[in-house]
Design an enzyme around this catalytic site. Structure first.
Site, PDB file in Angstrom:
ATOM      1  N   ARG A 556      37.417  55.375  48.705  1.00 28.82           N
ATOM      2  CA  ARG A 556      36.206  54.736  47.685  1.00 28.82           C
ATOM      3  C   ARG A 556      35.466  55.954  48.372  1.00 28.82           C
ATOM      4  O   ARG A 556      35.342  57.072  49.609  1.00 28.82           O
ATOM      5  CB  ARG A 556      36.043  53.990  47.593  1.00 28.82           C
ATOM      6  CG  ARG A 556      36.048  52.597  47.601  1.00 28.82           C
ATOM      7  CD  ARG A 556      36.240  53.031  45.820  1.00 28.82           C
ATOM      8  NE  ARG A 556      34.949  52.237  45.325  1.00 28.82           N
ATOM      9  CZ  ARG A 556      34.668  51.804  44.322  1.00 28.82           C
ATOM     10  NH1 ARG A 556      35.168  50.708  44.246  1.00 28.82           N
ATOM     11  NH2 ARG A 556      33.403  51.405  44.387  1.00 28.82           N
ATOM     12  N   LYS A 667      49.376  55.116  55.081  1.00 23.42           N
ATOM     13  CA  LYS A 667      50.064  55.916  53.715  1.00 23.42           C
ATOM     14  C   LYS A 667      50.158  57.256  54.058  1.00 23.42           C
ATOM     15  O   LYS A 667      51.576  56.951  53.465  1.00 23.42           O
ATOM     16  CB  LYS A 667      49.063  55.176  52.689  1.00 23.42           C
ATOM     17  CG  LYS A 667      48.980  53.838  52.377  1.00 23.42           C
ATOM     18  CD  LYS A 667      47.893  53.424  51.313  1.00 23.42           C
ATOM     19  CE  LYS A 667      47.818  52.097  51.700  1.00 23.42           C
ATOM     20  NZ  LYS A 667      46.858  51.622  50.820  1.00 23.42           N
TER      21      LYS A 667
END
Ligand code: DL6
Length: 823
Positions: A556, A667
């Site tokens: 974000r 990730k």
């Protein structure tokens, strides 16, 4: 079987092919010769779903035969599930069989996967974490249900026009969503508004009843959640709001058609749209309605199951462990109290004991603006009975505080559920703390800061409630599905158990010293980068070089995440090249992605700053293509699956003390990217695991940030004393990135120079120096690969399986329930 008889359950290519054909014919009324891509996609999904529900029924059956264990209810306003097809094929172990099945019909599985639209029912980290946890719960064979809202419109879809973010409505249901099953017969009623009245029951006891002003129906929509290579298939149960009486015939008969559908329209508004704010809740009545709506549906559903299987209200907590994913579902606390008191006649003490033993609360952010509060008048008008219960909880809480800390009225004021300053309001975090037996943060530093700052009074009074559970991510979706090249290499090198025993990746370590292995490692990365480059070209028109260093920041857009610090570095390199076009710089492709909350002006301006930087840099002849800046539009789970595997460098550059954990950091690293990061959130633990030598650290620590601020931080002084920084900031202020419009970025620049609450300027030099070290290492591909391999090898801790085991042990006290092979 090869004869195609196992059309609902068979896992071989012949059965699957037959199943897809059958769906096309008999369910969709299509001939394969004329079927569209969407027809084939739906038929494929239905065929897979059969196999999921088969396991779902068996899992439920296993649960019924052992009704004494606890089931986890994960209550979350957001579930960012991502695409379902590939992940389900992988978990079922039928990826190759399905590819073959479709190939027989001249259909490419890749096209089906590409065609899928994901349900974007979350904003970012919090929603995606919930999805990873569902995957791990099923994989660890822990009975669990995710409860949430089936928003008709999820997070907006982002386009970039003229460099600015434009929001378009998300239409995930447009072409049909094949993974869910509506269960109208399981609908429940949810009440709002009205008033309460006391009465005396037949035993002469004082009781209260709630006469609602409005009733809405909640209809569950179930998505099966299968674990990886196990039989356990859990449920995601999302609730859609509908009118109780869909049609008001009395109004219709007198000709007022509009009023006849009015009730339907207002009821359905509740599950219409996800609020697109990542960390700052809007105090909107509709948002509170959403929260109560799904929680009331969930608790009724849980209680109904409990009673149906012979449980008594006072043993509810023995059947259910409910987790509050942030404060959004916290109204569950007074809701369970209400049901136990008013509907089941329990005494207060007993009801409170059950309630506290049922709930755990996870906090996900320290940002003060994210601490939810609801104006008392608004809360009381919508939930009058709950407000009474909250007042009673608060009365008992305050009495308790006064007993432990006589005379400490300041403490009572701080811990009270009611904020009395300004507009009286209900503090949801305090309600969650008092109503839960366990409270946790999502990374070690975050939990420490929670304990020492935001919730210190609570720690003093209830120290035994606090624990840390560091976040994790599912290696199935983020490596097996997203990065088949790497997965294959890992399988061949370490064996194929790493997706469920991520620590097994340690076996990679010796291979870091093997030159041939490093070469294959680079080949995998190079291929992923080539694929991402093609997509970037397709979506943005920008050509990027797969051999350049892919330096990526996707998350974000928020000031505390400091995308603008990244831009300052890019512009620093740009200026150096302008001054000396022959400078030997490492060619880099900077990729950004992420959504800005539609009302967050600075975040939207940062997107414009990024795209403007791209416009300035990408085609400048002096740059000679050595720097490229890309804003990848509409970052989503699906796009993330393409981006993480192609990264060389992962940007985790939040101001220390601000990012609760981060999960993107995990990730990236799991896909072999090296991290440049601050000592913030889970970065600290990642660095501890991979080793300080294998992590690019820069910036102030959380303590240093605090003392710098306490000592009076003057960003203007930093600017004045740093020539390169000054030149870069001046470049932005000059209008050179805005077609000469010096006003465009004025507010951003002034914000940095005069306030800089996130210490961008303070960390600038340290960041730029660190990036110089990154570039130096990049010039030594073997050293880089060695580090990359060690990063992956040491990421075992960050599997969401480990996080879920921690929750089971520290919070839920539940264990696995195997599903028998024959069922
Ligand atoms: O815990 C999941 C995720 C963390 O990794 C992020 O650091 C944190 O910012 C995020 N929080 C939110 C907003 N939460 N609220 N309220 O998504 O949670």
């Amino acid at each position: 079987s090869e004869s195609g008889h196992d059309v609902r359950t068979g896992l071989d290519a012949a059965s699957l092919s037959q199943a897809v054909c059958d769906y096309l014919y008999y369910f969709q009324g299509r001939h394969p010769a004329t079927a569209s891509r969407n027809d084939f996609y739906l038929a494929t999904a239905y065929a897979v779903r059969d196999r999921l529900f088969q396991r779902g029924v068996q899992s439920l059956d296993a649960l019924l035969h052992r009704p004494d264990g606890r089931t986890v209810a994960y209550l979350s306003a957001e579930f960012l599930m991502g695409p379902q097809l590939a992940a389900n094929l992988v978990n079922l172990g039928i990826h190759d069989a399905m590819r073959e099945a479709l190939w027989r019909m001249d259909i490419r599985l890749e096209d089906m996967i590409e065609h899928e639209v994901e349900p974007g029912l979350g904003n970012g980290g919090l929603g995606r974490l919930a999805a990873c946890y569902l995957d791990s719960l099923a994989t660890l064979e822990i009975p669990a249900i995710g409860y949430g809202i089936r928003y008709e419109f999820g997070i907006f879809s982002q386009q970039i026009r003229d460099g600015w973010q434009v929001e378009l409505t998300d239409k995930w249901l447009h072409l049909g969503y094949p993974w869910e099953l509506a269960r109208p017969e399981r609908a429940v009623a949810v009440r709002f508004g009205g008033y309460t009245e006391p009465y005396t029951d037949e035993d002469g006891r004082y009781r209260v009843r709630w006469i609602p002003g409005e009733i809405v129906k909640g209809v569950p929509h179930d998505t099966p959640i299968l674990g990886y290579r196990v039989k356990t298939c859990n449920l995601l149960r999302l609730w859609r709001a509908e009118a109780v009486q869909t049609f008001d015939f009395s109004a219709f008969n007198i000709g007022d058609y509009a009023r006849a559908v009015e009730e339907q329209v207002t009821s359905e508004t509740i599950s219409k749209v996800l609020y697109p704010n990542d960390a700052s809740p809007q105090g909107k009545a509709l948002r509170l309605k959403q929260q109560y709506f799904f929680v009331a549906c969930a608790i009724q559903d849980m209680l109904r199951a409990h009673l149906r299987f012979g449980g008594r209200p006072e043993t509810f907590h023995k059947r259910w462990a409910a987790q509050l994913n942030d404060t959004h579902p916290t109204v569950a606390v007074p809701e369970l109290m209400r049901l136990l008191l008013d509907d089941h006649g329990l005494e207060w003490e007993e009801a409170w004991d059950v309630t506290q033993k049922t709930f755990g609360y996870t906090n996900h952010t320290l940002l003060p603006e994210a601490l939810e509060t609801w104006p008392i008048d608004l809360f009381g008008a919508l939930l009058p009975r709950h407000l009474e219960i909250v007042f009673e909880i608060n009365r008992r809480l305050c009495d308790g505080i006064r007993r432990v800390y006589p005379g400490d009225e300041d403490r009572v004021r701080r811990m009270s559920l009611i904020e009395e300053q300004g507009r009286r309001s209900l503090r949801m975090a305090n309600l969650a703390c008092v109503g839960s037996h366990a409270i946790n943060g999502v990374a070690a530093l975050h939990t420490e800061l929670l304990k020492s700052q935001v919730l210190s009074d609570w720690v003093a009074m209830f120290p035994e409630r606090f624990c840390n559970v560091t976040n994790g991510v599912t290696p199935r979706r983020f490596v097996v599905v997203a990065n088949p090249g790497l997965s294959g290499l890992l399988d061949r090198t370490t064996g194929d158990d790493w997706p469920v025993h991520l620590d097994a990746l340690r076996r990679l370590e010796p291979h870091a010293e093997d030159a041939e292995f490093r070469r294959r490692w680079r080949e995998v990365k190079r291929e992923n980068k080539r694929q991402l480059a093609a997509v970037i070209r397709d979506r943005t028109g920008i050509a990027v070089d797969p051999d350049s260093l892919f330096d990526i920041q996707v998350k974000r857009i928020h000031e505390y995440k400091r995308q603008h610090l990244n831009v300052l570095h890019i512009l620093t390199l740009y200026r150096r090249l302008k001054q000396n076009p022959d400078l030997d710089v490492v060619p880099r492709t900077f990729v950004f992605g992420g959504k800005a909350a539609p009302g967050y002006h600075v975040a939207k301006l940062i997107i414009k700053l990024i795209t403007a930087t791209g416009d300035l840099v990408n085609d400048d002849p002096d740059v000679r293509g050595r720097l490229k800046v890309v804003f990848f539009p509409n970052f989503s789970v699906k796009n993330g699956e393409m981006i993480y595997p192609a990264a060389d460098l992962s940007e985790q550059i939040s101001t220390a003390g601000q990012e609760a954990s981060g999960t993107g950091n995990m990730k990236f690293s799991l896909n072999g990217a090296l991290t440049i990061g601050t000592l913030d959130g889970a970065n600290i633990e990642i660095r501890d695991e991979v080793g300080a030598d294998n992590f690019f650290l820069f910036g102030l620590t959380a303590d240093e940030v605090r003392s710098a601020k306490a000592g009076g931080y003057h960003p203007r002084g930093v600017y004045e004393q740093n020539e390169e920084l000054r030149a870069v900031v001046d470049l932005i202020a000059s209008g050179a990135l805005a077609g000469g419009d010096a006003a465009l970025f004025r507010s951003l620049v002034d914000g940095l120079l005069w306030h800089d609450p996130f210490m961008v300027l303070a960390d600038y030099q340290s960041y730029v120096d660190c990036q110089t070290r990154v570039a130096a290492l990049w010039r030594d591909p073997d050293a880089w690969s060695r580090m990359s391999i060690l990063n992956v090898a040491r990421m075992g801790k960050f599997s969401s399986d480990r996080s879920i085991r921690d929750y089971c042990e520290r919070v839920w006290h539940v264990g696995p329930l195997g599903v028998p092979t024959e069922g």
